[in-house]
Design a protein around this motif. Structure first.
Motif, PDB file in Angstrom:
ATOM      1  N   ASN A 173      35.775  54.717 -85.550  1.00  0.00           N
ATOM      2  CA  ASN A 173      36.443  53.411 -85.591  1.00  0.00           C
ATOM      3  C   ASN A 173      35.655  52.508 -86.530  1.00  0.00           C
ATOM      4  OD1 ASN A 173      38.550  53.554 -83.284  1.00  0.00           O
ATOM      5  ND2 ASN A 173      36.673  54.305 -82.330  1.00  0.00           N
ATOM      6  N   SER A 174      36.329  51.973 -87.520  1.00  0.00           N
ATOM      7  CA  SER A 174      35.656  50.995 -88.395  1.00  0.00           C
ATOM      8  C   SER A 174      35.350  49.743 -87.586  1.00  0.00           C
ATOM      9  CB  SER A 174      36.560  50.646 -89.576  1.00  0.00           C
ATOM     10  OG  SER A 174      36.840  51.809 -90.345  1.00  0.00           O
ATOM     11  N   THR A 177      37.850  47.394 -85.344  1.00  0.00           N
ATOM     12  CA  THR A 177      39.122  48.095 -85.143  1.00  0.00           C
ATOM     13  C   THR A 177      38.977  49.123 -84.019  1.00  0.00           C
ATOM     14  OG1 THR A 177      38.672  49.897 -86.704  1.00  0.00           O
ATOM     15  CG2 THR A 177      39.685  47.890 -87.589  1.00  0.00           C
ATOM     16  N   TRP A 178      40.118  49.513 -83.494  1.00  0.00           N
ATOM     17  CA  TRP A 178      40.174  50.603 -82.500  1.00  0.00           C
ATOM     18  C   TRP A 178      41.312  51.538 -82.904  1.00  0.00           C
ATOM     19  CZ3 TRP A 178      42.135  50.056 -76.759  1.00  0.00           C
ATOM     20  CH2 TRP A 178      41.905  51.271 -76.077  1.00  0.00           C
ATOM     21  N   ASN A 179      40.954  52.802 -83.139  1.00  0.00           N
ATOM     22  CA  ASN A 179      41.932  53.824 -83.504  1.00  0.00           C
ATOM     23  C   ASN A 179      42.243  54.701 -82.290  1.00  0.00           C
ATOM     24  OD1 ASN A 179      41.910  53.173 -86.361  1.00  0.00           O
ATOM     25  ND2 ASN A 179      39.850  54.066 -86.375  1.00  0.00           N
ATOM     26  N   ARG A 180      43.487  55.042 -82.116  1.00  0.00           N
ATOM     27  CA  ARG A 180      43.867  55.925 -81.024  1.00  0.00           C
ATOM     28  C   ARG A 180      45.131  56.705 -81.399  1.00  0.00           C
ATOM     29  NH1 ARG A 180      44.316  50.459 -79.571  1.00  0.00           N
ATOM     30  NH2 ARG A 180      46.371  49.784 -78.804  1.00  0.00           N
ATOM     31  N   SER A 510      49.697  57.766 -84.719  1.00  0.00           N
ATOM     32  CA  SER A 510      48.376  57.155 -84.916  1.00  0.00           C
ATOM     33  C   SER A 510      48.505  55.641 -84.809  1.00  0.00           C
ATOM     34  CB  SER A 510      47.803  57.535 -86.283  1.00  0.00           C
ATOM     35  OG  SER A 510      47.591  58.927 -86.362  1.00  0.00           O
ATOM     36  N   LYS A 512      46.389  51.984 -85.025  1.00  0.00           N
ATOM     37  CA  LYS A 512      45.183  51.231 -85.404  1.00  0.00           C
ATOM     38  C   LYS A 512      45.378  49.789 -84.983  1.00  0.00           C
ATOM     39  CE  LYS A 512      42.528  49.564 -89.389  1.00  0.00           C
ATOM     40  NZ  LYS A 512      42.449  49.502 -90.868  1.00  0.00           N
ATOM     41  N   GLU A 513      44.451  49.288 -84.216  1.00  0.00           N
ATOM     42  CA  GLU A 513      44.494  47.890 -83.791  1.00  0.00           C
ATOM     43  C   GLU A 513      43.277  47.173 -84.367  1.00  0.00           C
ATOM     44  OE1 GLU A 513      44.865  45.108 -79.764  1.00  0.00           O
ATOM     45  OE2 GLU A 513      45.065  47.288 -79.646  1.00  0.00           O
ATOM     46  N   THR A 514      43.522  46.056 -85.056  1.00  0.00           N
ATOM     47  CA  THR A 514      42.451  45.272 -85.662  1.00  0.00           C
ATOM     48  C   THR A 514      42.212  44.022 -84.831  1.00  0.00           C
ATOM     49  OG1 THR A 514      42.976  46.090 -87.878  1.00  0.00           O
ATOM     50  CG2 THR A 514      41.732  44.025 -87.742  1.00  0.00           C
TER      51      THR A 514
END
Length: 528
Positions: A173-174, A177-180, A510, A512-514
């Motif tokens: 995860n950058s 951000t949260w990737n799931r 996919s 991605k939440e910023t």
């Protein structure tokens, strides 16, 4: 209308192991229980089996019969075929049930299948085994392997593999951000067409996509209708909501069609590219090196060729034996063949029963008759057949001097095995022959006590079988141990009994939440 459902914990499923096998030996409780179930089912026959659409039984009046293959004049059940209008109704009903089902939390879907497995292992064990024995011609041991143990394994391990699949998440995860990843059910519905030879396959073909949140229209094989209906009863008792699986018996040509061609010719009509998961046949082999154990080869070949009358997709149908071992193997095969007992499935002492129906009997008979007339073939054991009472084909062993003869290359799906004896010093040449003599690539076995020969064989035969066995027969894959499936003309090799097949019934998304808003569009390198 679907409503949001609270997800209050990350649940861990109970530990999963393979369902323990019962022996059905003399004087055991399980033999007595199964014998009673057989007696009860026979007394109830012929049963009346409806279609089930949107949870309601539908009797179309388009009646077909499922016969007892060991006693062909006895009808096990009369079943109602779905007509075109009912199939359309089933599809519409499944789609109407889809949203609620796919929004059902995984733990609730999992609970239904875990409960179904426990019901199959206990309350329904002897009932579904009796249905499989009388309806599909299996003896007690083969019914236990299939309708009891493998059914439980498919449902329990399916839950375990689904849990594992859902847990596969992006490793990075950058900052901010949260990737799931979520594993969405497919759009539309799943059409499941199950074969006659394994009751458990029906339970898995319909069950696996449903476990992953899909809805399913299920057409069971006509020759396995009653056992399939019992499977559906188990799922319904376990709590499967109405409409999630639509049960629609029907003749294969009308309901199934040529799926690959039909889909390809109408691809513009689909919202998403359709997925086909299929197993389509096999011409499975035993290949023996000059160091192979002859006794083990004999007994493994007898079992893999003749258990359940050779009607397993994985059954051994062609053998390649070295000439240095052939005299010992031949004597052993003839001796073992002489001890095979064949007859009614209700006699627990019989190793073999009938083939499934008249069509199968006639097809297998034609191969045997061909071998009798072929100058390059010799029948060294068996070769008889009799359909006066039931569809009985004697286990038949053919020896050929032509490694590409009809019975060495064409699928028979019956108790017929053909042997080619090769020169022991031509091992590598014969491996290439094995690898390239069949359009199929489902299962195969290599018998060798020489590790370098084993490595060489495994390499050359790499693409000749999706399930490859070393010093073991080419049948008997166990859920959770040997994921099952083959390539080439044998199917899509999606490996039933593993997480791989479940991945075919989902479409990952996919996400991605910023967490921190972007304040400008320019790059750091843009500054002077």
């Amino acid at each position: 209308m679907s409503v949001p459902t609270a997800n209050l914990a990350s649940f861990k499923i109970p530990a999963v192991i393979n369902e323990p096998m019962k022996s059905y030996a003399p004087n055991t409780a399980e033999r007595a229980g199964l014998a009673a179930a057989l007696k009860e089912l026979r007394a109830q026959a012929p049963l009346d089996i409806p279609c089930v659409v949107n949870g309601k039984e539908v009797r179309t009046g388009i009646i077909d019969k499922q016969l007892m293959p060991h006693e062909k004049k006895t009808v096990l059940c009369n079943f109602h075929n779905a007509d075109e209008a009912l199939v359309a109704q089933a599809i519409d009903g499944a789609l109407a049930a889809k949203l609620d089902w796919e929004n059902t939390p995984f733990n609730d879907r999992a609970a239904i299948f875990l409960k179904a497995a426990d019901l199959a292992a206990t309350k329904y064990r002897y009932k579904i085994m009796a249905a499989t024995m009388l309806g599909q011609g299996k003896n007690a041991w083969q019914a236990e392997i299939d309708a009891a143990a493998e059914m439980c394994d498919f449902w329990r391990f399916g839950v375990k593999f689904a849990e594992e699949l859902y847990s596969v998440q992006p490793p990075q995860n950058s900052a901010t951000t949260w990737n799931r990843t979520e594993y969405r059910p497919l759009e539309g519905f799943v059409f499941a067409v199950s074969p006659f030879n394994f009751t458990a396959i029906g339970g898995n073909l319909a069950g696996a996509p449903v476990l992953m949140g899909n809805v399913c229209v299920w057409k069971p094989a006509p020759a396995a209708t009653y056992a399939s209906y019992v499977t559906y009863e188990i799922l319904r008792e376990a709590g499967l909501p109405a409409g999630v699986i639509q049960f629609i018996p029907g003749p294969a040509p009308e309901v199934v069609g040529q799926l690959w061609k039909d889909i390809g010719n109408n691809i513009e009509n689909y919202k998403s590219y359709p997925r086909i998961v299929g197993e389509t046949g096999g011409k499975n082999f035993h290949m023996v090196h000059k160091t192979g154990n002859a006794t083990s080869v004999v007994y493994n070949t007898i079992r893999s060729s003749f258990e359940y009358q050779g009607q397993k997709c994985s059954a051994c149908s062609r053998c390649y034996f070295p000439d240095n071992l052939w005299p010992e193997i031949k004597a052993g095969l003839i001796e073992a063949h002489g001890r095979i007992k064949q007859g009614s499935v209700e006699d627990f002492t019989n190793f073999m029963g009938p083939v499934i129906n008249q069509f199968s009997f006639d097809k297998i008979k034609s191969f045997i008759d061909w071998a009798k007339a072929d100058p390059e073939s010799e029948i060294i054991a068996g070769g008889a057949y009799d359909d006066s009472q039931g569809f009985f084909v004697q286990p038949t062993i053919i020896v050929t001097t032509n490694p590409k003869s009809k019975t060495m290359t064409e699928e028979i799906f019956g108790p017929v095995v053909t042997i080619y004896v090769y020169k022991a010093e031509e091992y590598e040449q014969t491996l290439h022959l094995v690898a390239n003599s069949s359009a199929y690539a489902l299962t195969g076995a290599l018998f060798s006590q020489d590790r370098y020969a084993t490595i060489q064989g495994a390499n050359i035969l790499r693409n000749a079988a999706g399930n490859f066995y070393i010093n073991d027969k080419c049948t008997g894959a166990v859920v959770g141990q040997q994921p099952f499936g083959g390539g080439r003309a044998s199917g899509t090799n999606d490996k039933a009994g593993s997480a791989a097949i479940l991945s075919r019934f989902v479409s990952p998304r996919s996400i991605k939440e910023t967490f921190v808003d972007l304040e400008d569009f320019v790059y750091p390198s843009n500054f002077a």
